[in-house]
Design a protein around this motif. Sequence first.
Motif, PDB file in Angstrom:
ATOM      1  N   GLU A   1      33.467  29.607  34.711  1.00 49.16           N
ATOM      2  CA  GLU A   1      32.845  28.645  34.197  1.00 49.16           C
ATOM      3  C   GLU A   1      34.082  28.061  36.299  1.00 49.16           C
ATOM      4  O   GLU A   1      35.223  28.415  36.799  1.00 49.16           O
TER       5      GLU A   1
ATOM      6  N   ALA B   1      27.146  18.863  32.458  1.00 52.11           N
ATOM      7  CA  ALA B   1      26.065  17.954  32.030  1.00 52.11           C
ATOM      8  C   ALA B   1      26.626  17.871  30.147  1.00 52.11           C
ATOM      9  O   ALA B   1      26.455  16.673  30.197  1.00 52.11           O
ATOM     10  N   SER B   2      27.503  18.725  29.326  1.00 50.92           N
ATOM     11  CA  SER B   2      27.995  18.882  28.529  1.00 50.92           C
ATOM     12  C   SER B   2      28.727  17.232  28.454  1.00 50.92           C
ATOM     13  O   SER B   2      28.724  16.499  27.395  1.00 50.92           O
TER      14      SER B   2
ATOM     15  N   VAL C   1      23.902  13.467  20.707  1.00 50.46           N
ATOM     16  CA  VAL C   1      22.727  13.483  19.389  1.00 50.46           C
ATOM     17  C   VAL C   1      21.888  14.522  18.999  1.00 50.46           C
ATOM     18  O   VAL C   1      21.538  14.946  19.807  1.00 50.46           O
TER      19      VAL C   1
ATOM     20  N   VAL D   1      30.702  31.692  40.192  1.00 45.53           N
ATOM     21  CA  VAL D   1      29.675  33.244  41.006  1.00 45.53           C
ATOM     22  C   VAL D   1      28.903  32.696  41.592  1.00 45.53           C
ATOM     23  O   VAL D   1      28.316  31.578  41.880  1.00 45.53           O
TER      24      VAL D   1
ATOM     25  N   ASP E   1      19.200  17.546  33.862  1.00 38.18           N
ATOM     26  CA  ASP E   1      19.126  18.845  32.714  1.00 38.18           C
ATOM     27  C   ASP E   1      17.987  19.687  33.062  1.00 38.18           C
ATOM     28  O   ASP E   1      17.081  19.050  33.613  1.00 38.18           O
TER      29      ASP E   1
ATOM     30  N   GLY F   1      19.895  19.790  24.514  1.00 32.21           N
ATOM     31  CA  GLY F   1      20.898  21.162  24.403  1.00 32.21           C
ATOM     32  C   GLY F   1      21.950  21.411  24.153  1.00 32.21           C
ATOM     33  O   GLY F   1      22.454  22.349  23.897  1.00 32.21           O
TER      34      GLY F   1
ATOM     35  N   ARG G   1      21.852  20.067  20.188  1.00 29.25           N
ATOM     36  CA  ARG G   1      21.067  19.546  19.043  1.00 29.25           C
ATOM     37  C   ARG G   1      20.643  21.094  19.483  1.00 29.25           C
ATOM     38  O   ARG G   1      20.069  21.839  17.828  1.00 29.25           O
TER      39      ARG G   1
HETATM   40  C1  LIG Z   1      23.313  11.241  30.168  1.00 31.13           C
HETATM   41  C2  LIG Z   1      22.603  12.782  29.119  1.00 31.13           C
HETATM   42  C3  LIG Z   1      22.405  12.345  27.594  1.00 31.13           C
HETATM   43  C4  LIG Z   1      22.304  13.380  26.836  1.00 31.13           C
HETATM   44  N1  LIG Z   1      21.993  13.296  25.799  1.00 31.13           N
HETATM   45  C5  LIG Z   1      21.828  14.596  24.708  1.00 31.13           C
HETATM   46  C6  LIG Z   1      21.751  13.506  23.561  1.00 31.13           C
HETATM   47  O1  LIG Z   1      21.099  12.723  22.362  1.00 31.13           O
HETATM   48  N2  LIG Z   1      21.372  15.317  22.734  1.00 31.13           N
HETATM   49  C7  LIG Z   1      21.239  16.390  23.016  1.00 31.13           C
HETATM   50  O2  LIG Z   1      20.850  17.153  22.246  1.00 31.13           O
HETATM   51  N3  LIG Z   1      21.207  16.567  24.426  1.00 31.13           N
HETATM   52  C8  LIG Z   1      21.562  15.808  25.283  1.00 31.13           C
HETATM   53  N4  LIG Z   1      21.630  16.066  26.621  1.00 31.13           N
HETATM   54  C9  LIG Z   1      21.736  16.619  27.141  1.00 31.13           C
HETATM   55  C10 LIG Z   1      22.379  17.850  26.788  1.00 31.13           C
HETATM   56  O3  LIG Z   1      23.623  17.125  27.095  1.00 31.13           O
HETATM   57  C11 LIG Z   1      22.585  19.208  27.575  1.00 31.13           C
HETATM   58  O4  LIG Z   1      21.167  20.142  27.742  1.00 31.13           O
HETATM   59  C12 LIG Z   1      23.734  20.747  27.294  1.00 31.13           C
HETATM   60  O5  LIG Z   1      24.533  19.565  27.965  1.00 31.13           O
HETATM   61  C13 LIG Z   1      23.325  21.601  28.291  1.00 31.13           C
HETATM   62  O6  LIG Z   1      24.351  22.316  28.504  1.00 31.13           O
HETATM   63  P1  LIG Z   1      24.872  23.735  29.124  1.00 31.13           P
HETATM   64  O7  LIG Z   1      25.567  24.099  28.793  1.00 31.13           O
HETATM   65  O8  LIG Z   1      22.818  24.617  29.274  1.00 31.13           O
HETATM   66  O9  LIG Z   1      24.411  22.832  30.445  1.00 31.13           O
HETATM   67  P2  LIG Z   1      26.162  22.477  31.180  1.00 31.13           P
HETATM   68  O10 LIG Z   1      27.343  21.726  30.381  1.00 31.13           O
HETATM   69  O11 LIG Z   1      26.622  21.703  32.514  1.00 31.13           O
HETATM   70  O12 LIG Z   1      26.844  23.708  31.902  1.00 31.13           O
HETATM   71  C14 LIG Z   1      26.466  24.155  32.694  1.00 31.13           C
HETATM   72  C15 LIG Z   1      28.375  25.063  32.711  1.00 31.13           C
HETATM   73  O13 LIG Z   1      27.590  26.259  34.522  1.00 31.13           O
HETATM   74  C16 LIG Z   1      28.559  26.404  34.994  1.00 31.13           C
HETATM   75  N5  LIG Z   1      28.025  26.763  36.488  1.00 31.13           N
HETATM   76  C17 LIG Z   1      27.062  26.107  36.910  1.00 31.13           C
HETATM   77  N6  LIG Z   1      27.185  26.924  38.643  1.00 31.13           N
HETATM   78  C18 LIG Z   1      27.989  28.488  38.152  1.00 31.13           C
HETATM   79  C19 LIG Z   1      28.325  29.119  39.046  1.00 31.13           C
HETATM   80  N7  LIG Z   1      27.377  29.450  39.799  1.00 31.13           N
HETATM   81  N8  LIG Z   1      29.223  29.835  38.353  1.00 31.13           N
HETATM   82  C20 LIG Z   1      30.037  29.488  37.210  1.00 31.13           C
HETATM   83  N9  LIG Z   1      29.991  28.370  36.268  1.00 31.13           N
HETATM   84  C21 LIG Z   1      28.813  28.190  36.520  1.00 31.13           C
HETATM   85  C22 LIG Z   1      28.279  24.823  35.085  1.00 31.13           C
HETATM   86  O14 LIG Z   1      29.909  24.242  36.159  1.00 31.13           O
HETATM   87  C23 LIG Z   1      29.027  24.460  34.077  1.00 31.13           C
HETATM   88  O15 LIG Z   1      30.139  23.878  33.385  1.00 31.13           O
HETATM   89  C24 LIG Z   1      22.157  14.756  27.205  1.00 31.13           C
HETATM   90  C25 LIG Z   1      22.685  14.590  28.379  1.00 31.13           C
HETATM   91  C26 LIG Z   1      22.132  13.760  29.849  1.00 31.13           C
HETATM   92  C27 LIG Z   1      23.305  14.374  30.947  1.00 31.13           C
END
Ligand SMILES: Cc1cc2nc3c(=O)[nH]c(=O)nc-3n(C[C@H](O)[C@H](O)[C@H](O)COP(=O)(O)OP(=O)(O)OC[C@H]3O[C@@H](n4cnc5c(N)ncnc54)[C@H](O)[C@@H]3O)c2cc1C
Length: 354
Positions: free
Chosen positions: A35, A43-44, A50, A161, A297, A324, A326
Motif C-alpha cells: 500500500e 477512495a475508500s 452505502v 509499487v 473512482d 466498490g 458494496r
Molecule cells: C464520494 C464517494 C462516495 C462513494 N459512495 C459509495 C457508496 O455509497 N457505496 C459504494 O459501494 N461505493 C461508494 N463509492 C465507491 C467506493 O468508495 C469505491 O469503489 C471503493 O472505495 C474502491 O475501493 P478500492 O479498494 O478499489 O480503491 P481505494 O480505496 O482507492 O484503494 C486503492 C489503494 O491502492 C493504493 N495504491 C494505488 N497505487 C498504488 C501503488 N502504485 N502502489 C501501492 N499502492 C497503491 C492506494 O493508495 C489506495 O489505498 C464512493 C466513492 C466516493 C469517492
Amino acid sequence: MNRADIAVVGGGIVGAVVTHELAAAYPGADIVVLERGLAGLGASSRSAGVHFPRGATERVRAMTAYSHRYWRELAAELDLPLRAIDAVVVAPADRRDAVRTIYIRLGRETTAADPARGRPAPIGMTAWTLPGCHYADVGAVAQRILTTLRGRVAVWEGSEVVTLQRGEDTCLVLRHGAELRARRVVLCPGPWIAHPAWAKLLAPLDLRVKKIVAAHLEAVPDEDHPLTVFHDEDAFLLPVHHRGHLLFSYTCDVWDVSPDTVAPGLGPADLDDARTVLARYAPELAERCRSGRAFCDAYSPQREPVVAELGPGLVFAGAAGGSGYRLAPAIAADTLARLDSASAIPSLQRLPRR
Ligand SMILES: Cc1cc2nc3c(=O)[nH]c(=O)nc-3n(C[C@H](O)[C@H](O)[C@H](O)COP(=O)(O)OP(=O)(O)OC[C@H]3O[C@@H](n4cnc5c(N)ncnc54)[C@H](O)[C@@H]3O)c2cc1C
C-alpha cells in the motif's frame, strides 16, 4: 530479494476483502499487501459506504446478493462498523416495473418518502420500502479487516509499487528501493489505474476515472432517519450518524480526473448542482448543502466491476464505478476464481470455498 506467494497491491476495501479471502483459501501461502499510503485512505476513506440491494444488470444483481450475505456474516465475525438502516426508494409511479427489476427484494409501496421526516412522495412519484440496506465507514472497515489479518499476512504501508516486471514470477519494485518477487499478484489500485507501473497492462480494458461528489448538509440526523434513494436521479440522502450530518450523493458527470489532483471538496458548481437536485424533493434541505466531499473512482465501459487476468498469475480487480464497497465481496470471489484458473502457475494448496 523478498519473496511472497501472493502480493496484493492496494490496501483499500477491495484489496482488504481480496486479502481476507486469499488468507482463508490459501492457509499456507505467504501473502503481502503493498500500500503506497496507509490502508483504507484512498477512495475508500471518501466513500458514503452505502449498500443497497440493487443492480442494473443480472451480473451486478448476483454480485449484490452475494455481497449482501458476505457483509452480514463478516460484520458479525469481525465486529465491523456497519449500521443497518431503513430505506425507501422514490421513483416515478409509471416506472414500477423497472424499479421492481433493479431492486432485489423491494418492499411494500408507501406514500411517505421521508427526506424531511414524514414528507409524502412528490406528485407522480411512488415510494417503496427497501429492506436490507446498511452503510459503513469504509476506510475503517478496510483497516479493521487488514488489522485482523496482521500476523498471518504482511501489510507493507508506505510502499508504492513503481515498476512491475513480468517473468515467471512478477517482480514489484517499490519506491523505497525494496523489491518483492511474487508468484501471483492481484492489482487493486482503485482509481489509480493510470499509474505507470500498470497503465499499459490496463489499457485494453478501456477504464476511465470519474469524479464522485457528495454534499454534506448542516442537519443532525435523528436516530431513525431513513436512507432515501432517488432512483431516477441516481442520488441518495443518507444520515451519517457517526459524523453527525446528512449526506446527499448525486451524479457528477466529470470524467478523466486524476486521484492525485482532484480537489477534495465541492466547488461552487458542485454545490449548485446538489441544491438543484435536492430541491426537487426537499427544498428546505437544499439550502443546508454547505460543503462536501469529492474524489473519484474507476469505471468500466460496461459499468460493471472488472476482474481480469492481465497475464498468468496477474489479476486486476476493481473499476466498480462508485459501488466498490458494496460489491467488494463479489469482486474478491471472482478474483480468487481467476487466480485458480491461472494454470501456468503451479497451484498453491487451496481450501474449498466457504
Ligand atoms: C464520494 C464517494 C462516495 C462513494 N459512495 C459509495 C457508496 O455509497 N457505496 C459504494 O459501494 N461505493 C461508494 N463509492 C465507491 C467506493 O468508495 C469505491 O469503489 C471503493 O472505495 C474502491 O475501493 P478500492 O479498494 O478499489 O480503491 P481505494 O480505496 O482507492 O484503494 C486503492 C489503494 O491502492 C493504493 N495504491 C494505488 N497505487 C498504488 C501503488 N502504485 N502502489 C501501492 N499502492 C497503491 C492506494 O493508495 C489506495 O489505498 C464512493 C466513492 C466516493 C469517492
